[in-house]
Design a protein around this motif. Structure first.
Motif, PDB file in Angstrom:
ATOM      1  N   LEU A 134      14.786  23.962   4.492  1.00 20.97           N
ATOM      2  CA  LEU A 134      13.539  23.195   4.559  1.00 20.97           C
ATOM      3  C   LEU A 134      12.560  23.951   5.446  1.00 20.97           C
ATOM      4  N   SER A 135      11.583  24.584   4.807  1.00 24.38           N
ATOM      5  CA  SER A 135      10.665  25.468   5.523  1.00 24.38           C
ATOM      6  C   SER A 135       9.348  24.772   5.828  1.00 24.38           C
ATOM      7  N   PHE A 136       8.685  25.236   6.900  1.00 26.82           N
ATOM      8  CA  PHE A 136       7.365  24.724   7.238  1.00 26.82           C
ATOM      9  C   PHE A 136       6.323  25.157   6.205  1.00 26.82           C
ATOM     10  N   GLU A 137       6.560  26.298   5.528  1.00 25.10           N
ATOM     11  CA  GLU A 137       5.566  26.841   4.608  1.00 25.10           C
ATOM     12  C   GLU A 137       5.489  26.091   3.283  1.00 25.10           C
ATOM     13  N   GLU A 138       6.559  25.445   2.869  1.00 19.51           N
ATOM     14  CA  GLU A 138       6.534  24.736   1.590  1.00 19.51           C
ATOM     15  C   GLU A 138       5.912  23.352   1.755  1.00 19.51           C
ATOM     16  N   ILE A 139       5.539  22.759   0.622  1.00 20.43           N
ATOM     17  CA  ILE A 139       4.804  21.493   0.655  1.00 20.43           C
ATOM     18  C   ILE A 139       5.636  20.378   1.290  1.00 20.43           C
ATOM     19  N   LEU A 140       6.915  20.281   0.890  1.00 21.94           N
ATOM     20  CA  LEU A 140       7.768  19.209   1.407  1.00 21.94           C
ATOM     21  C   LEU A 140       7.944  19.316   2.914  1.00 21.94           C
ATOM     22  N   GLY A 141       8.319  20.509   3.384  1.00 21.87           N
ATOM     23  CA  GLY A 141       8.522  20.683   4.814  1.00 21.87           C
ATOM     24  C   GLY A 141       7.237  20.545   5.607  1.00 21.87           C
ATOM     25  N   GLY A 142       6.132  21.081   5.087  1.00 21.21           N
ATOM     26  CA  GLY A 142       4.858  20.964   5.793  1.00 21.21           C
ATOM     27  C   GLY A 142       4.375  19.529   5.893  1.00 21.21           C
ATOM     28  N   THR A 143       4.577  18.744   4.827  1.00 16.90           N
ATOM     29  CA  THR A 143       4.165  17.339   4.852  1.00 16.90           C
ATOM     30  C   THR A 143       4.967  16.544   5.875  1.00 16.90           C
ATOM     31  N   LEU A 144       6.279  16.753   5.891  1.00 17.64           N
ATOM     32  CA  LEU A 144       7.117  16.041   6.869  1.00 17.64           C
ATOM     33  C   LEU A 144       6.782  16.457   8.294  1.00 17.64           C
ATOM     34  N   ALA A 145       6.485  17.744   8.501  1.00 18.10           N
ATOM     35  CA  ALA A 145       6.109  18.206   9.835  1.00 18.10           C
ATOM     36  C   ALA A 145       4.787  17.589  10.279  1.00 18.10           C
ATOM     37  N   ALA A 146       3.835  17.463   9.338  1.00 16.06           N
ATOM     38  CA  ALA A 146       2.552  16.850   9.676  1.00 16.06           C
ATOM     39  C   ALA A 146       2.738  15.383  10.067  1.00 16.06           C
ATOM     40  N   PHE A 147       3.556  14.652   9.321  1.00 17.78           N
ATOM     41  CA  PHE A 147       3.826  13.259   9.659  1.00 17.78           C
ATOM     42  C   PHE A 147       4.517  13.154  11.022  1.00 17.78           C
ATOM     43  N   SER A 148       5.378  14.094  11.319  1.00 14.64           N
ATOM     44  CA  SER A 148       6.076  14.073  12.598  1.00 14.64           C
ATOM     45  C   SER A 148       5.105  14.263  13.765  1.00 14.64           C
ATOM     46  N   ILE A 149       4.186  15.212  13.623  1.00 16.18           N
ATOM     47  CA  ILE A 149       3.234  15.485  14.704  1.00 16.18           C
ATOM     48  C   ILE A 149       2.253  14.321  14.866  1.00 16.18           C
ATOM     49  N   VAL A 150       1.705  13.844  13.749  1.00 15.25           N
ATOM     50  CA  VAL A 150       0.771  12.712  13.817  1.00 15.25           C
ATOM     51  C   VAL A 150       1.475  11.466  14.350  1.00 15.25           C
ATOM     52  N   GLY A 151       2.719  11.257  13.887  1.00  6.41           N
ATOM     53  CA  GLY A 151       3.462  10.096  14.356  1.00  6.41           C
ATOM     54  C   GLY A 151       3.745  10.139  15.845  1.00  6.41           C
ATOM     55  N   SER A 152       3.992  11.334  16.389  1.00  4.91           N
ATOM     56  CA  SER A 152       4.270  11.439  17.822  1.00  4.91           C
ATOM     57  C   SER A 152       3.048  11.108  18.671  1.00  4.91           C
ATOM     58  N   LEU A 153       1.861  11.230  18.094  1.00  5.92           N
ATOM     59  CA  LEU A 153       0.641  10.900  18.843  1.00  5.92           C
ATOM     60  C   LEU A 153       0.419   9.395  18.935  1.00  5.92           C
ATOM     61  N   LEU A 154       0.976   8.645  17.982  1.00  6.98           N
ATOM     62  CA  LEU A 154       0.777   7.191  17.991  1.00  6.98           C
ATOM     63  C   LEU A 154       1.403   6.517  19.214  1.00  6.98           C
ATOM     64  N   PRO A 155       2.687   6.751  19.533  1.00  6.79           N
ATOM     65  CA  PRO A 155       3.230   6.102  20.741  1.00  6.79           C
ATOM     66  C   PRO A 155       2.544   6.545  22.023  1.00  6.79           C
ATOM     67  N   LEU A 156       2.060   7.794  22.070  1.00  3.24           N
ATOM     68  CA  LEU A 156       1.327   8.233  23.258  1.00  3.24           C
ATOM     69  C   LEU A 156       0.004   7.490  23.383  1.00  3.24           C
ATOM     70  N   SER A 157      -0.652   7.261  22.248  1.00  6.81           N
ATOM     71  CA  SER A 157      -1.913   6.518  22.281  1.00  6.81           C
ATOM     72  C   SER A 157      -1.685   5.072  22.716  1.00  6.81           C
ATOM     73  N   ILE A 158      -0.631   4.466  22.175  1.00  9.44           N
ATOM     74  CA  ILE A 158      -0.329   3.082  22.560  1.00  9.44           C
ATOM     75  C   ILE A 158       0.074   3.015  24.027  1.00  9.44           C
ATOM     76  N   LEU A 159       0.791   4.010  24.504  1.00 12.88           N
ATOM     77  CA  LEU A 159       1.167   4.042  25.922  1.00 12.88           C
ATOM     78  C   LEU A 159      -0.078   4.117  26.802  1.00 12.88           C
ATOM     79  N   PHE A 160      -1.050   4.890  26.398  1.00 13.98           N
ATOM     80  CA  PHE A 160      -2.308   4.983  27.160  1.00 13.98           C
ATOM     81  C   PHE A 160      -3.009   3.625  27.177  1.00 13.98           C
ATOM     82  N   ILE A 161      -3.026   2.923  26.042  1.00 11.43           N
ATOM     83  CA  ILE A 161      -3.657   1.597  25.977  1.00 11.43           C
ATOM     84  C   ILE A 161      -2.920   0.609  26.873  1.00 11.43           C
ATOM     85  N   PHE A 162      -1.605   0.672  26.869  1.00 14.28           N
ATOM     86  CA  PHE A 162      -0.813  -0.249  27.692  1.00 14.28           C
ATOM     87  C   PHE A 162      -1.019   0.025  29.175  1.00 14.28           C
ATOM     88  N   LEU A 163      -1.083   1.295  29.540  1.00 13.45           N
ATOM     89  CA  LEU A 163      -1.296   1.622  30.952  1.00 13.45           C
ATOM     90  C   LEU A 163      -2.675   1.166  31.417  1.00 13.45           C
TER      91      LEU A 163
END
Length: 425
Positions: A154-183
């Motif tokens: 599963l490579s970052f260069e192919e569509i499947l791997g790149g899409t999952l990697a993008a969701f992973s990075i965007v998803g990791s920003l959501l809990p950080l944003s909510i943590l900032f709101i909670f603080l």
């Protein structure tokens, strides 16, 4: 041809016996009236009772090697049945990529040409056997050579791997944003409800759950094979432990109604923090035993797919992997049962219903993951696991925190403690 060689041998023997000294064999023949040093080669054709003779070449017995026989092919004539010289073989030659298989009960010149098997080649004409390609190579389409096998992961260069990697990075920003709101709104009722420290810990754990999906993408090596399983197992157990602590707080808070009850000590945040630490420590011990006994490692599969090398991670110990997943599933099941039983307890900010629904999604994702994981191979098997990680993390984040974020941002009037006042007559 045979008579000429016999005559020449007899002549050599005779010369040795009589010790006749001559300048050459040609002089001896000329002096004794022997055969001349040239023979004519004649071709005759019979047609309607008439025989036609044609000189088609000459033979010079005393000429240098390779120049003794001269044939004029253009003068050769065949009868009406043949246009050229008949072939004295039974089967045509086998080209490269094939091997000769003798025909049973037939002469040695009769054989069948059989294409080399998968992974084998022959680069010679009329080869009697095929040669197996090296393990990292595969026979080409003509089976007359080998080519490198295709690496699959599963490579970052192919569509499947790149899409999952993008969701992973965007998803990791959501809990950080909510943590900032909670603080920023730490002193509001919706944040303080059910232990805000557990909420902070849960958001940090979800951040690592999203990021651990990146460890499953890219060409695996031994260190990533180890880290991906341990970070995944520990992060998710910490998440579920925090959710379990929140659920236990709901149950304890609504069952200890007496203000001075000695059991109110269980409402202390240290108790829930200890619960999270103990549950996570058990998973750490399981992973440490896994690492010490038989840790995961990088593995190449050359046989599952033709012409493809699957680069994947071997779990090392299937028992340790089962213990890791089983422990996580047990905590999730316990959390679901407790949250389900306390879902109807009163309270303005009771999280039991949200936790019940989040655990229901969590369990559905991982239960459906098992048959999907076992029915796939290669990069698609890894993609199924990454999808399960992202889906379950999103389910926990959406069910538990999005309603709170909605209240904090869009309905701030609900984020206030209602104080009841009574008028005295």
């Amino acid at each position: 041809m045979d008579e000429k060689f016999t005559l020449e041998n007899k002549l050599n023997q005779y010369l040795k016996n009589v010790h006749l000294q001559t300048k050459s064999k040609e002089d001896f023949y000329a002096a004794n009236g022997g055969p001349v040093g040239q023979y004519d080669i004649m071709n005759w054709v019979t047609s309607k009772g008439t025989v036609t003779f044609t000189e088609i070449g000459s033979f010079f017995p005393f000429a240098p090697q390779g120049q003794q026989l001269i044939i004029k092919k253009d003068y050769i004539k065949w009868n009406h049945k043949f246009k050229q010289a008949p072939e004295s073989i039974c089967s045509e030659s086998c080209p490269p990529g094939y091997r000769k298989a003798p025909q049973k009960g037939q002469p040695a010149c009769c054989f069948d040409c059989i294409l080399c098997s998968k992974g084998e080649f022959s680069n010679e004409t009329d080869s009697t056997s095929c040669t197996e390609c090296p393990e990292d190579m595969w026979a080409n389409e003509m089976h007359d050579g080998c080519r490198d096998k295709t690496l699959e992961f599963l490579s970052f260069e192919e569509i499947l791997g790149g899409t999952l990697a993008a969701f992973s990075i965007v998803g990791s920003l959501l809990p950080l944003s909510i943590l900032f709101i909670f603080l920023k709104n730490a002193d509001t009722p919706v944040v303080k409800a059910n232990n805000r420290n557990l909420s902070y810990t849960l958001l940090v754990s979800l951040f690592f759950c999203y990021l651990c999906a990146l460890m499953f993408i890219g060409r695996p090596i031994t260190i990533t094979c180890i880290l991906r399983q341990f970070i995944f197992g520990i992060s998710f157990v910490m998440c579920i432990s925090c959710v379990l602590g929140k659920t236990m707080m709901v149950v304890i808070a609504f069952n200890l109604t007496q203000p001075r009850s000695s059991r109110r000590m269980w409402l202390n945040s240290r108790v829930t923090n200890t619960l999270v630490l103990v549950c996570t420590a058990i998973q750490v011990i399981i992973c440490a035993g896994w690492l010490a006994h038989s840790s995961p490692f990088q593995y190449t599969d050359n046989k599952s797919k033709s012409g493809t090398i699957i680069v994947e991670c071997n779990k090392g110990s299937s028992i340790a992997y089962s213990c890791t997943m089983g422990y996580m599933g047990s905590l999730a099941a316990l959390c679901f049962v407790v949250a389900y039983l306390s879902r109807k307890l009163p309270g303005s900010f009771n999280e039991a219903k949200l936790i019940t629904f989040s655990m229901l999604i969590f369990g559905a994702v991982w239960i459906s993951f098992i048959p999907a994981y076992l029915s796939t191979t290669g990069k698609y098997m890894v993609a199924v696991e990454v999808f399960a990680i992202l889906s379950s993390s999103s389910g926990l984040l959406a069910c538990i925190f999005l309603p709170k974020v909605y209240i904090i941002i869009l309905s701030p009037e609900m984020n206030k403690t209602k104080i009841k006042t009574t008028n005295k007559l």
